[in-house]
Scaffold this motif. Structure first.
Motif, mmCIF file in Angstrom:
data_model
loop_
_atom_site.group_PDB
_atom_site.id
_atom_site.type_symbol
_atom_site.label_atom_id
_atom_site.label_comp_id
_atom_site.label_asym_id
_atom_site.label_seq_id
_atom_site.Cartn_x
_atom_site.Cartn_y
_atom_site.Cartn_z
ATOM 1 N N ALA A 366 28.631 -4.214 44.922
ATOM 2 C CA ALA A 366 27.724 -4.482 46.046
ATOM 3 C C ALA A 366 27.329 -5.954 46.071
ATOM 4 O O ALA A 366 27.086 -6.571 45.045
ATOM 5 N N ASP A 367 27.267 -6.487 47.280
ATOM 6 C CA ASP A 367 26.896 -7.893 47.472
ATOM 7 C C ASP A 367 25.375 -8.008 47.479
ATOM 8 O O ASP A 367 24.745 -8.130 48.524
ATOM 9 N N HIS A 368 24.783 -7.945 46.288
ATOM 10 C CA HIS A 368 23.339 -8.059 46.145
ATOM 11 C C HIS A 368 23.005 -9.214 45.209
ATOM 12 O O HIS A 368 23.811 -9.543 44.333
ATOM 13 N N PRO A 369 21.829 -9.820 45.352
ATOM 14 C CA PRO A 369 21.459 -10.956 44.492
ATOM 15 C C PRO A 369 20.960 -10.512 43.114
ATOM 16 O O PRO A 369 19.829 -10.757 42.725
ATOM 17 N N LEU A 370 21.870 -9.857 42.356
ATOM 18 C CA LEU A 370 21.512 -9.269 41.067
ATOM 19 C C LEU A 370 22.589 -9.584 40.030
ATOM 20 O O LEU A 370 23.257 -8.689 39.508
#
Length: 464
Positions: A366-370
């Motif tokens: 997933a393209d998440h800032p994590l």
């Protein structure tokens, strides 16, 4: 602005407008309402707006901005840095908004912005449904989710934010909107780890998963067995299926029936095995650990709600937390981790935790800032103590834990695990490219940085 000015006619007007309560320092419930999980935090807001509806939130925001007050947002109040309070400013307290509505057919839950994990877990329990929660029931759902959300079940169900379907938000200018994959998608992306930077989240819709039972094993050994236990656990988790979750925790052994008298109130090396299934399969999966003949053991099938409340932290202690995420856990790292336990404050509720990552959370693309989600391990010194004379000792110990494992650190960090550690750590928690993208989202939804009492992301145009 002085407290006596704020507590005048303007506050009376706010009281008539809000359906929830408004508290000022002279009100009897004020001191209880401003208490946080971290007993080190002693801040005195000018007023606390206990918002019961999204309309209350919007009105409180307009009030605070009109008077030029600094604004803090409180959900569960569990964050170690204490940013849910502000001296002389306005606290938007979401705790009255704690309702949880479960749709068992759709396997979703709609969760109020002031709900705790306990509210969510108990609401889902009758339907044998669950989602990734924190590791204690007192954590606020909002801050947990918006920070990404790692917990006992993330190897099975992904991070909490992976199960986020939509967020209802009140922005800095009082606009009420819904962020999802289809509505405000860039804002929705930012809410997967960007924290409370973009508005006040008044409700969340989450995906739930079938989970009728978990098996929990709490296994304890004396600290001298630690290196052997941790190596065995490390090797087990290298090939463990997603059903096996949990962690290693050095702690003060509690006075429980399953703990031998000689270990009570002493330092112990514990392994918590959480298995998303029945006991027989759990025992088979944990056989290498059981073969080490733990001195104390508790094995039980239970609901996820009971698991989440099993290790609830006592409120009111002084707190300091930190973390490092590791790409590898070689024998030298194990030895350093175990050796540092000898310096823990015992007896106390302090925990020296080592969590495995991976599983569904680690595989996600997933393209998440994590960026921390792809590390293999997380080391989390979680200090709690009573005596202010132990403040420096406890902080120093937590920092030493980080230094010990730094050679294997990924550089990324789960921001919900840390307090005030500077802007560089905030950027590390999000990733440099993500941080720049988040600053653009911030500029669109909070260009004046109204929501700055958090792990702050300044708007891209801020100060230019």
């Amino acid at each position: 602005m002085a407290l006596d000015v704020v507590a005048g006619a303007a506050v009376d007007d706010l009281r008539t407008t809000l359906s929830g309560d408004v508290l000022v320092p002279d009100d009897p419930p004020y001191d209880e309402a401003r208490a946080l999980f971290n007993g080190m935090i002693d801040r005195r807001p000018a007023l606390i707006a206990r918002c019961a509806t999204p309309a209350d939130v919007a009105e409180a925001l307009r009030f605070g901005r009109r008077l030029g007050l600094r604004i803090a947002v409180r959900g569960g109040g569990h964050g170690v840095a204490g940013k849910a309070l502000v001296d002389g400013g306005l606290v938007i307290d979401l705790r009255p908004m704690h309702d949880v509505t479960v749709d068992p057919g759709a396997r979703t839950a709609r969760v109020g912005g002031g709900a705790t994990m306990g509210h969510l877990d108990r609401a889902a329990e009758p339907y044998d449904l669950a989602t990734t929660g924190g590791r204690v029931s007192t954590t606020g759902v909002g801050g947990f989710l918006l920070g990404g959300g790692t917990g006992w079940l993330d190897r099975k169900f992904g991070l909490a934010s992976d199960n986020l379907l939509s967020v209802d938000l009140v922005t800095a200018d009082g606009e009420r909107l819904t962020a999802s994959e289809d509505e405000h998608p860039e804002l929705f992306w930012a809410l997967h780890g960007g924290g409370g930077n973009f508005g006040v989240a008044t409700s969340f819709t989450l995906r739930l998963h079938p989970l009728p039972v978990v098996t929990v094993m709490l296994l304890l050994w004396g600290p001298e067995r630690g290196p052997e236990v941790v190596r065995t656990y490390r090797d087990l988790m290298e090939t463990a299926p997603d059903d096996v979750c949990g962690g290693v925790i050095y702690l003060t052994a509690p006075p429980e029936p399953f703990v031998p008298d000689g270990l009570v109130d002493r330092l112990a090396c514990a392994v918590l095995v959480v298995y998303t299934g029945r006991e027989a399969a759990a025992r088979e999966a944990a056989a290498p650990l059981l073969g080490l003949r733990p001195e104390g053991r508790m094995v039980a099938e239970m609901s996820d709600a009971d698991l989440e409340s099993m290790l609830d932290d006592p409120p009111g202690y002084r707190n300091y937390w930190s973390a490092e995420h590791l790409d590898a856990l070689p024998d030298e790292a194990v030895d350093r981790y175990c050796a540092r336990a000898d310096d823990m404050l015992v007896p106390s509720p302090t925990q020296h935790a080592l969590f495995p990552q991976g599983g569904a959370a680690g595989r996600s693309t997933a393209d998440h800032p994590l960026p921390w989600r792809h590390a293999r391990w997380a080391v989390h010194p979680f200090c709690l103590w009573e005596d202010p004379a132990d403040d420096e000792r406890s902080r120093r110990w937590a920092r030493a834990v980080r230094e010990d494992v730094r050679p294997w650190a990924s550089g990324a960090v789960y921001l919900n695990f840390i307090g005030e550690e500077g802007k560089d750590r905030v950027v590390a928690g999000l990733g440099e490219d993500n941080h720049r993208r988040l600053a653009e989202v911030k500029a669109r939804y909070d260009p004046e940085n109204v929501f700055r009492l958090n792990h702050n992301i300044e708007p891209a145009t801020f100060g230019s």
